[in-house]
Design an enzyme around this catalytic site. Structure first.
Site, PDB file in Angstrom:
ATOM      1  N   CYS A 150      15.014   3.389  -6.247  1.00 43.57           N
ATOM      2  CA  CYS A 150      13.558   3.271  -6.176  1.00 43.57           C
ATOM      3  C   CYS A 150      13.135   3.864  -4.843  1.00 43.57           C
ATOM      4  CB  CYS A 150      13.104   1.814  -6.343  1.00 43.57           C
ATOM      5  SG  CYS A 150      13.677   0.719  -5.035  1.00 43.57           S
ATOM      6  N   CYS A 167       0.838  -1.204   0.000  1.00 46.03           N
ATOM      7  CA  CYS A 167       0.000   0.000   0.000  1.00 46.03           C
ATOM      8  C   CYS A 167       0.871   1.251   0.000  1.00 46.03           C
ATOM      9  CB  CYS A 167      -0.928   0.013   1.203  1.00 46.03           C
ATOM     10  SG  CYS A 167      -2.346  -1.063   0.991  1.00 46.03           S
TER      11      CYS A 167
END
Ligand code: ZN
Length: 395
Positions: free
Chosen positions: A353, A200
């Site tokens: 990332c 999430c």
């Protein structure tokens, strides 16, 4: 169905006149009544996680008069939690989640006994933590804890009320082989590759969704305690918030299941970090010997004008909208294989990332394709925000 609360425990439980007033709307439901409310008071529920799902679960269970609620969570309240984790408020940012959860739950219902476990839920701690409870509610967002909760529930015969959420979609089920249904492993014997299923935190979730799914979990727990209705054991409900569609899937138990099957191979809790391939996870890939640099190395290289390198961000575009590093080229990991031609094999490439998992995957891909001067940033942009530039928002 029968209540999961042992009858002999009920005998010692009675309600004060104040409690009779508090639970009046329960007492007037013929199927609940005084006896049902005593069952709720006799019940002991363990909630794993005080986050998005744990918030409505714990709040409604406390309001309903569950006698004893345990909550496991080692985290502190983060600013990015507030959009959905309604146990916690703005002034709680930085506090242990269990402290703010305690304040909220005691205000909702001071009659409830709250047990707080500010520690990680692992194969070392889980049995001790879960021992006093009748059922487990899984409110976590990672595969290690999901498999751990499942295996623990199967091995100890406690129902496991499962919920998961992602963007606009949620799932809920009751995994309870003792009640006839399958377990989580019957459906998913193996976890996905680490970094392949976005969390999430990476993929996002609409704030109201854990409210909906958590309430469904709380409702299942209450039904199991009261022994009323049909539990979700043997069924999985998928909720699509955008189309407003609930779909129900009938689940079958897998006789070959490694934990609840006929010849189980998992008879004790295992190392779930190793099983799910994390640990070499978020911040370090040193075990796999991939060339990595720290965020401090990256800063030094950025400041050195003689140092020519290409910085590649392999996150998704919406993540880059939240924050990005100067001069980084955005090529999401999923597109990288098709866009290798945009990169020069002779140039020095540094990949980052969010946390270092996807950049490690991207780096493997580049190394396999002849990019010899490539490395990735350990800890990703999250480490950059923590250690180099706190003005870069984390998410
Ligand atoms: Zn199973």
């Amino acid at each position: 169905m029968d209540s999961i609360i042992p009858e002999d425990r009920l005998e010692a439980v009675s309600l004060s006149s104040s409690e009779r007033g508090r639970y009046a709307r329960h007492l007037t439901i013929p199927d609940v009544g005084l006896e049902g409310q005593r069952r709720l008071k006799a019940a002991r529920v363990l909630c794993v996680g005080a986050g998005g799902l744990g918030s409505p679960v714990a709040m409604y269970l406390a309001a309903a008069g569950i006698g004893r609620i345990g909550i496991v969570d080692f985290d502190e309240v983060d600013f990015t939690n507030l959009q959905r984790q309604i146990l916690h408020g703005t002034s709680d940012v930085g506090r242990p989640k269990l402290d703010s959860a305690g304040d909220t739950l005691r205000e909702i219902n001071p009659e409830v006994q709250l047990d707080f476990y500010r520690e990680r839920f692992t194969s070392e701690t889980a049995r001790r933590i879960a021992e006093p409870y009748d059922l487990i509610i899984d409110g976590t967002d990672n595969f290690q804890t999901r498999y751990l909760s499942n295996d623990l529930a199967v091995l100890t015969g406690k129902p496991n009320v499962y919920g998961s959420i992602f963007r606009f979609e949620g799932q809920v089920s009751v995994f309870a082989p003792k009640l006839g249904g399958p377990c989580y492993r019957c459906l998913f014997p193996e976890p996905p590759e680490p970094g392949m299923v976005p969390s999430c935190a990476e993929g996002g979730v609409i704030g109201v969704l854990p409210g909906i799914v958590g309430c469904l979990q709380a409702n299942e727990a209450i039904k199991l305690i009261l022994g009323l209705g049909d539990s979700l054991a043997g069924r999985l409900v998928h909720f699509d918030a955008l189309r407003f569609r609930f779909r129900e899937f009938h689940l079958r138990r897998d006789p070959q299941c490694p934990v609840c099957g006929e010849n189980p191979t998992v008879t004790e809790l295992i190392d779930y970090d190793a099983f799910c391939g994390v640990g070499r996870g978020e911040t370090s890939t040193s075990e796999t010997m991939l060339p990595e640099i720290t965020v401090h190395d990256l800063k030094a290289r950025m400041e050195d004008e003689a140092d020519q390198f290409v910085l590649v961000d392999v996150r998704e575009p919406n993540e880059a909208e939240i924050c990005r590093l100067p001069d980084a080229i955005l090529i999401p990991l999923g597109e990288l294989a098709d866009r290798l031609h945009e990169l020069d094999r002779d140039s020095d490439i540094v990949i980052h990332c969010k946390g270092g998992v996807r950049s490690a995957k991207a780096l493997e891909l580049l190394l396999d394709n002849g990019f010899e001067k490539a490395s990735h940033v350990a800890g990703g942009i999250t480490a950059w925000s923590k250690e180099v530039d706190p003005s870069v928002p984390t998410y």
